[in-house]
Design a protein around this motif. Structure first.
Motif, PDB file in Angstrom:
ATOM      1  N   ALA A 292       0.835  -1.199   0.000  1.00 10.39           N
ATOM      2  CA  ALA A 292       0.000   0.000   0.000  1.00 10.39           C
ATOM      3  C   ALA A 292       0.874   1.255   0.000  1.00 10.39           C
ATOM      4  CB  ALA A 292      -0.940   0.000   1.209  1.00 10.39           C
ATOM      5  N   ALA A 293       1.928   1.266   0.827  1.00  9.18           N
ATOM      6  CA  ALA A 293       2.827   2.418   0.878  1.00  9.18           C
ATOM      7  C   ALA A 293       3.553   2.599  -0.448  1.00  9.18           C
ATOM      8  CB  ALA A 293       3.829   2.250   2.016  1.00  9.18           C
TER       9      ALA A 293
ATOM     10  N   GLY B 186       2.436   1.656  -3.371  1.00  7.16           N
ATOM     11  CA  GLY B 186       1.428   2.142  -4.315  1.00  7.16           C
ATOM     12  C   GLY B 186       1.227   3.644  -4.200  1.00  7.16           C
ATOM     13  N   ARG B 187       1.189   4.141  -2.980  1.00 10.42           N
ATOM     14  CA  ARG B 187       1.056   5.592  -2.769  1.00 10.42           C
ATOM     15  C   ARG B 187       2.285   6.330  -3.304  1.00 10.42           C
ATOM     16  NH1 ARG B 187      -1.124   3.556   2.053  1.00 10.42           N
ATOM     17  NH2 ARG B 187       0.841   3.934   3.175  1.00 10.42           N
TER      18      ARG B 187
ATOM     19  N   GLU C 192       2.093   6.528  -7.035  1.00  5.79           N
ATOM     20  CA  GLU C 192       1.122   7.565  -7.416  1.00  5.79           C
ATOM     21  C   GLU C 192       1.740   8.960  -7.325  1.00  5.79           C
ATOM     22  OE1 GLU C 192      -1.959   7.580  -8.754  1.00  5.79           O
ATOM     23  OE2 GLU C 192      -1.645   5.426  -9.006  1.00  5.79           O
ATOM     24  N   GLU C 193       2.522   9.210  -6.264  1.00  7.48           N
ATOM     25  CA  GLU C 193       3.191  10.513  -6.125  1.00  7.48           C
ATOM     26  C   GLU C 193       4.129  10.774  -7.302  1.00  7.48           C
ATOM     27  OE1 GLU C 193       5.140  11.367  -2.358  1.00  7.48           O
ATOM     28  OE2 GLU C 193       3.812   9.908  -1.395  1.00  7.48           O
TER      29      GLU C 193
ATOM     30  N   LYS D 120       2.080  11.479 -10.470  1.00  6.13           N
ATOM     31  CA  LYS D 120       1.535  12.838 -10.445  1.00  6.13           C
ATOM     32  C   LYS D 120       2.609  13.881 -10.719  1.00  6.13           C
ATOM     33  CE  LYS D 120      -2.350  11.878  -7.407  1.00  6.13           C
ATOM     34  NZ  LYS D 120      -2.910  12.025  -6.059  1.00  6.13           N
TER      35      LYS D 120
END
Length: 128
Positions: A27-28, A30-31, A34-35, A38
């Protein structure tokens, strides 16, 4: 802009720690991905399979020697990478410090050489 590879290196202990909380680690990660998406810097990100499933081809002698499993000791294994397109080595290092890695892991930051920087030897027409 330049390409930099952030190479994830783990140890037996850090890999075990990550696997103990794999859902949280994924999960970390994946975040973090995403950063980078972006920010427009991520070109690729991939992890590698269990090193025990790999094969090593050793060119240390007259003929290549093929060995199953991880090469040598497993103190530091290359576990995957992020390939970034960033403005500087400093920016690549800044991203590397943000990777959600477990204690004992290391991240190696290496610039990817451009095609015109790779020596191609005589007689080569420049194509790889």
């Amino acid at each position: 802009m330049a390409k930099y590879m952030l190479i994830m290196r783990g140890t037996d202990d850090s890999n075990a720690a990550m696997m103990a909380s794999i859902d949280e680690a994924m999960a970390a990660t994946g975040r973090f991905i995403e950063e980078m998406l972006k920010a427009g810097v991520l070109l690729a990100a991939e992890g590698l399979d269990d090193p025990g499933q790999g094969v090593v081809v050793d060119f240390g002698g007259d003929a290549p020697i093929i060995t199953d499993g991880p090469y040598g000791e497993t103190r530091e294994l290359f576990g995957g990478y992020f390939l970034l397109d960033v403005a500087s080595k400093q920016e690549a290092v800044e991203w590397a410090t943000r990777i959600p890695a477990v204690r004992g892991s290391k991240i190696e930051v290496r610039r990817v050489a451009e095609a015109d920087e790779v020596p191609l030897g005589s007689g080569n027409d420049g194509e790889i």
